[in-house]
Write a protein that holds these residues in place. Structure first.
Motif, mmCIF file in Angstrom:
data_model
loop_
_atom_site.group_PDB
_atom_site.id
_atom_site.type_symbol
_atom_site.label_atom_id
_atom_site.label_comp_id
_atom_site.label_asym_id
_atom_site.label_seq_id
_atom_site.Cartn_x
_atom_site.Cartn_y
_atom_site.Cartn_z
ATOM 1 N N ASP A 217 0.840 -1.191 0.000
ATOM 2 C CA ASP A 217 0.000 0.000 0.000
ATOM 3 C C ASP A 217 0.884 1.254 0.000
ATOM 4 N N GLU A 218 0.513 2.218 -0.834
ATOM 5 C CA GLU A 218 1.338 3.415 -0.996
ATOM 6 C C GLU A 218 1.544 4.167 0.314
ATOM 7 N N SER A 219 0.558 4.108 1.202
ATOM 8 C CA SER A 219 0.658 4.818 2.476
ATOM 9 C C SER A 219 1.700 4.202 3.407
ATOM 10 N N LEU A 220 2.135 2.962 3.102
ATOM 11 C CA LEU A 220 3.090 2.268 3.963
ATOM 12 C C LEU A 220 4.521 2.286 3.419
ATOM 13 N N ARG A 221 4.698 2.810 2.233
ATOM 14 C CA ARG A 221 5.995 2.685 1.570
ATOM 15 C C ARG A 221 7.104 3.483 2.247
ATOM 16 N N VAL A 222 6.794 4.682 2.698
ATOM 17 C CA VAL A 222 7.814 5.483 3.397
ATOM 18 C C VAL A 222 8.238 4.776 4.673
ATOM 19 N N ASP A 223 7.274 4.260 5.405
ATOM 20 C CA ASP A 223 7.566 3.527 6.639
ATOM 21 C C ASP A 223 8.401 2.282 6.349
ATOM 22 N N PHE A 224 8.103 1.620 5.229
ATOM 23 C CA PHE A 224 8.858 0.429 4.849
ATOM 24 C C PHE A 224 10.333 0.748 4.617
ATOM 25 N N PHE A 225 10.599 1.861 3.932
ATOM 26 C CA PHE A 225 11.995 2.222 3.660
ATOM 27 C C PHE A 225 12.745 2.564 4.948
ATOM 28 N N TYR A 226 12.076 3.213 5.891
ATOM 29 C CA TYR A 226 12.727 3.480 7.183
ATOM 30 C C TYR A 226 12.985 2.168 7.931
ATOM 31 N N PHE A 227 12.073 1.211 7.755
ATOM 32 C CA PHE A 227 12.243 -0.122 8.350
ATOM 33 C C PHE A 227 13.505 -0.779 7.784
ATOM 34 N N CYS A 228 13.736 -0.626 6.494
ATOM 35 C CA CYS A 228 14.945 -1.160 5.856
ATOM 36 C C CYS A 228 16.190 -0.465 6.386
ATOM 37 N N GLN A 229 16.095 0.852 6.549
ATOM 38 C CA GLN A 229 17.240 1.638 6.998
ATOM 39 C C GLN A 229 17.679 1.258 8.405
ATOM 40 N N GLU A 230 16.741 0.817 9.228
ATOM 41 C CA GLU A 230 17.058 0.461 10.605
ATOM 42 C C GLU A 230 17.821 -0.858 10.716
ATOM 43 N N ASP A 231 17.848 -1.634 9.635
ATOM 44 C CA ASP A 231 18.596 -2.890 9.644
ATOM 45 C C ASP A 231 20.084 -2.588 9.818
ATOM 46 N N VAL A 247 17.651 -5.040 -4.652
ATOM 47 C CA VAL A 247 16.274 -5.553 -4.751
ATOM 48 C C VAL A 247 16.112 -6.820 -3.916
ATOM 49 N N GLU A 248 17.117 -7.689 -3.925
ATOM 50 C CA GLU A 248 17.044 -8.911 -3.111
ATOM 51 C C GLU A 248 16.949 -8.568 -1.623
ATOM 52 N N PHE A 249 17.718 -7.553 -1.211
ATOM 53 C CA PHE A 249 17.646 -7.095 0.179
ATOM 54 C C PHE A 249 16.254 -6.543 0.493
ATOM 55 N N LEU A 250 15.716 -5.725 -0.410
ATOM 56 C CA LEU A 250 14.388 -5.144 -0.204
ATOM 57 C C LEU A 250 13.301 -6.224 -0.154
ATOM 58 N N LYS A 251 13.450 -7.254 -0.973
ATOM 59 C CA LYS A 251 12.476 -8.360 -0.969
ATOM 60 C C LYS A 251 12.439 -9.044 0.397
ATOM 61 N N GLU A 252 13.613 -9.324 0.945
ATOM 62 C CA GLU A 252 13.687 -9.974 2.258
ATOM 63 C C GLU A 252 13.076 -9.083 3.340
ATOM 64 N N LYS A 253 13.384 -7.787 3.264
ATOM 65 C CA LYS A 253 12.845 -6.865 4.266
ATOM 66 C C LYS A 253 11.334 -6.697 4.110
ATOM 67 N N LEU A 254 10.833 -6.779 2.887
ATOM 68 C CA LEU A 254 9.390 -6.635 2.668
ATOM 69 C C LEU A 254 8.631 -7.794 3.301
ATOM 70 N N VAL A 255 9.180 -8.990 3.203
ATOM 71 C CA VAL A 255 8.552 -10.155 3.850
ATOM 72 C C VAL A 255 8.504 -9.941 5.356
ATOM 73 N N ALA A 256 9.629 -9.491 5.929
ATOM 74 C CA ALA A 256 9.679 -9.249 7.381
ATOM 75 C C ALA A 256 8.734 -8.114 7.773
ATOM 76 N N TYR A 257 8.670 -7.081 6.946
ATOM 77 C CA TYR A 257 7.801 -5.929 7.242
ATOM 78 C C TYR A 257 6.330 -6.349 7.245
ATOM 79 N N LYS A 258 5.928 -7.146 6.256
ATOM 80 C CA LYS A 258 4.535 -7.599 6.178
ATOM 81 C C LYS A 258 4.197 -8.530 7.337
#
Length: 266
Positions: A217-231, A247-258
């Protein structure tokens, strides 16, 4: 004889249907009047991602009726549907058109009227002389940020500085800044600024294509990127890495974020 021909036709039809229903690795090449390196090749259907090399070559897994999207900053995006011919040949050549961003007409400098005296009075002053004008070398690298300059000025204590005691030239600033914790604080500030710059670069270059394949969801994308940055591995994993690796890193983080979202909602 007719039975044999009919049987042969059925065998060929079976082989064709089997081939087109399975995933195959397709090799391709992108052609363009501008650079063909690092163009994103996205299989939206299969959620696969690839990039072109310096020659515009790529390979990606496809099957019949998959949707492929070709995207880059320099080119007009192009979408194709994988047909039977592409699956059988397992090869494709794509021509992309250059993306020309036209700007509104702007006026730079003064308007010349043709009246010599008036034009001389309204003319801009000469540009200041720089090191190129006088033929001397100068620094042309990345300009340091304010925090980087402050860290450089603060200095960092090193054991060899103690040798300065012998000559009465012991530098005090690095020692005092080290004791007070200022050097440590400046290092952390520089690190955070570099992280923010890296995150912004990833968002600018990959966000659109990444979310065209992996939905969020577009409303969650900014939060998702900050979630990645905290790794804790964010900087090492994404600095000077290819788009595929990021992209592989983002895919792994997206699974964890969801998963985190699901746990929170439950």
């Amino acid at each position: 004889m007719k039975s044999f021909k009919h049987f042969s036709f059925l065998i060929l039809l079976l082989i064709f249907q089997t081939t087109t229903s399975q995933s195959v690795e397709m090799y391709g090449k992108v052609e363009s009047s501008v650079s063909v390196e690092n163009i994103h090749v996205i299989n939206k259907t299969a959620q696969a991602f690839a990039t072109t090399n310096k020659k515009g070559e790529f390979k990606i897994t496809v099957k019949l009726n998959d949707t492929l999207i070709f995207s880059s900053i320099q080119h007009i995006p192009k979408k194709i549907i994988v047909g039977e011919k592409l699956v059988l040949n397992q090869a494709v050549t794509i021509k992309l058109e250059e993306q020309i961003n036209e700007l509104d007409e702007v006026l730079v400098g003064k308007i010349l009227t043709g009246d010599l005296l008036s034009d001389v009075e309204n003319a801009d002053d000469d540009a200041p002389i720089n090191f190129y004008d006088v033929g001397i070398s100068g620094y042309t690298g990345k300009i340091a940020t304010q925090s980087e300059r402050r860290l450089h000025e603060a200095g960092e204590f090193k054991p060899k500085m103690l040798l300065g005691l012998l000559g009465g030239g012991l530098p005090l600033d690095p020692i005092l800044n080290g004791i007070s914790g200022r050097t440590k604080q400046l290092k952390e500030r520089v690190r955070l600024e570099a992280n923010d710059e890296l995150l912004q670069k990833i968002k600018t270059s990959l966000s659109k294509d990444f979310f065209s394949v992996y939905e969020l969801d577009e409303s969650l994308r900014v939060d998702f990127f900050y979630f990645c940055q905290e790794d804790e591995n964010f900087t090492n994993t994404c600095t000077n890495k290819s788009d595929i690796e990021i992209v592989e890193f983002l895919k792994e983080k997206l699974v964890a974020y969801k998963n985190n979202l699901k746990t929170t909602n439950d």
